[in-house]
Design an enzyme around this catalytic site. Structure first.
Site, mmCIF file in Angstrom:
data_model
loop_
_atom_site.group_PDB
_atom_site.id
_atom_site.type_symbol
_atom_site.label_atom_id
_atom_site.label_comp_id
_atom_site.label_asym_id
_atom_site.label_seq_id
_atom_site.Cartn_x
_atom_site.Cartn_y
_atom_site.Cartn_z
ATOM 1 N N SER A 8 0.844 -1.194 0.000
ATOM 2 C CA SER A 8 0.000 0.000 0.000
ATOM 3 C C SER A 8 0.878 1.242 0.000
ATOM 4 C CB SER A 8 -0.900 0.018 1.236
ATOM 5 O OG SER A 8 -1.505 1.283 1.382
ATOM 6 N N HIS A 31 -1.223 -1.331 -4.216
ATOM 7 C CA HIS A 31 -2.516 -1.069 -3.578
ATOM 8 C C HIS A 31 -2.650 0.430 -3.336
ATOM 9 C CE1 HIS A 31 -6.052 -2.445 -1.327
ATOM 10 N NE2 HIS A 31 -5.780 -1.488 -0.451
ATOM 11 N N ASP A 33 -5.079 3.309 -1.823
ATOM 12 C CA ASP A 33 -6.217 3.600 -0.953
ATOM 13 C C ASP A 33 -6.806 4.964 -1.294
ATOM 14 O OD1 ASP A 33 -6.272 1.298 0.890
ATOM 15 O OD2 ASP A 33 -4.273 1.998 1.449
ATOM 16 N N MET A 35 -9.509 7.595 -0.320
ATOM 17 C CA MET A 35 -10.373 7.949 0.813
ATOM 18 C C MET A 35 -10.931 9.356 0.606
ATOM 19 S SD MET A 35 -8.076 6.598 4.012
ATOM 20 C CE MET A 35 -6.890 5.268 3.815
ATOM 21 N N HIS A 64 -8.517 0.580 -3.966
ATOM 22 C CA HIS A 64 -9.428 0.310 -2.848
ATOM 23 C C HIS A 64 -10.176 1.595 -2.536
ATOM 24 C CE1 HIS A 64 -9.819 -0.804 1.715
ATOM 25 N NE2 HIS A 64 -10.986 -0.773 1.102
ATOM 26 N N MET A 66 -12.438 3.668 -0.483
ATOM 27 C CA MET A 66 -13.074 3.892 0.809
ATOM 28 C C MET A 66 -13.815 5.221 0.710
ATOM 29 S SD MET A 66 -10.112 2.508 3.397
ATOM 30 C CE MET A 66 -8.716 2.611 2.288
ATOM 31 N N MET A 135 -11.321 -6.538 5.521
ATOM 32 C CA MET A 135 -10.512 -5.571 6.265
ATOM 33 C C MET A 135 -10.127 -6.161 7.623
ATOM 34 S SD MET A 135 -9.955 -2.932 4.409
ATOM 35 C CE MET A 135 -9.226 -1.892 5.696
ATOM 36 N N ASP A 173 -6.328 -6.690 4.357
ATOM 37 C CA ASP A 173 -5.705 -5.368 4.396
ATOM 38 C C ASP A 173 -5.779 -4.839 5.821
ATOM 39 O OD1 ASP A 173 -4.896 -2.753 4.098
ATOM 40 O OD2 ASP A 173 -6.437 -2.185 2.647
#
Length: 220
Positions: A8, A31, A33, A35, A64, A66, A135, A173
């Site tokens: 990540s 990866h 993230d 957000m 990913h 979120m 998660m 993760d």
């Protein structure tokens, strides 16, 4: 079973991301993230950043999301060239329709569940997804401790995936270290997101090798 390591970049040096990507070239995926400071209390990357990463990354991008309203926003990441786009079960309005749209665009479609979200409602829908992300911390920040009580979800998922005969990746993760990766692999995971344990300890390529070996010794 193939073991995949997906570092990540949440814990990478944001000012030198192209260089950081080169340091993890021995991994399988990057990866990313995303957000929005609504679904989780943190703000990170957006689609323009992903487009920039796509141009320089030596590895496929594992996105990913979120974020709220992934039904609206997720297809843009697939259109940007992401290899895999994972959205949260808790945020999506129509998981099946969104997964089908992502696949139609050309991305792998993934669904993620928070530690407290039951997996049972999704076991009969597994054929609609290419990846399920369990998660193992509360989403939002890196550096948290692995929540081992999430492992029964992986056990249930592995049995259900085996029954389908499909190639569905089971990803974890959060809090992944040499110790916890072995626990997750034993429970049924095959794809592992690691941030702090790759970028903050020693040389990333060495950490990737150590994590891969630890997982490979325990996958079924």
């Amino acid at each position: 079973m193939t073991v995949r390591i997906a570092p990540s970049i949440l814990t990478a040096d944001f000012a030198n991301l192209e260089h950081e990507l080169g340091r993890i070239a021995t991994a399988d995926l990057v990866h990313v993230d995303v957000m929005d400071n609504h679904f989780v209390p943190n703000l990170t990357f957006g689609q323009r950043m992903v487009e920039s990463l796509q141009r320089v990354s030596p590895l496929p991008l594992d996105i990913h999301l979120m974020i709220d309203d992934p039904d609206r926003w997720a297809p843009g990441y697939a259109e940007a060239g992401a290899y895999s786009v994972t959205f949260h079960a808790e945020a999506v309005a129509d998981a099946v329709s969104l997964a089908r749209r992502l696949r139609d665009i050309g991305a792998r479609a993934g669904i993620a569940v928070k530690p407290g979200t039951p997996i049972e409602p999704y076991l009969e829908l597994l054929h609609e997804f290419d990846q399920v992300l369990v998660m193992t911390v509360e989403p939002g920040f890196g550096g948290q401790s692995f929540i081992e009580s999430t492992m029964p979800k992986l056990v249930a998922l592995r049995a259900a995936v085996a029954a389908t005969g499909l190639d569905i990746w089971l990803q974890v993760d959060g809090g992944i270290t040499e110790r916890s990766i072995a626990i997750a692999a034993e429970a049924g995971a095959d794809t592992f997101v690691a941030g702090s344990s790759v970028f903050n300890v020693g040389e990333p390529h060495m950490q990737i090798a150590l994590l891969r070996a630890a997982a490979s010794a325990h996958v079924h």
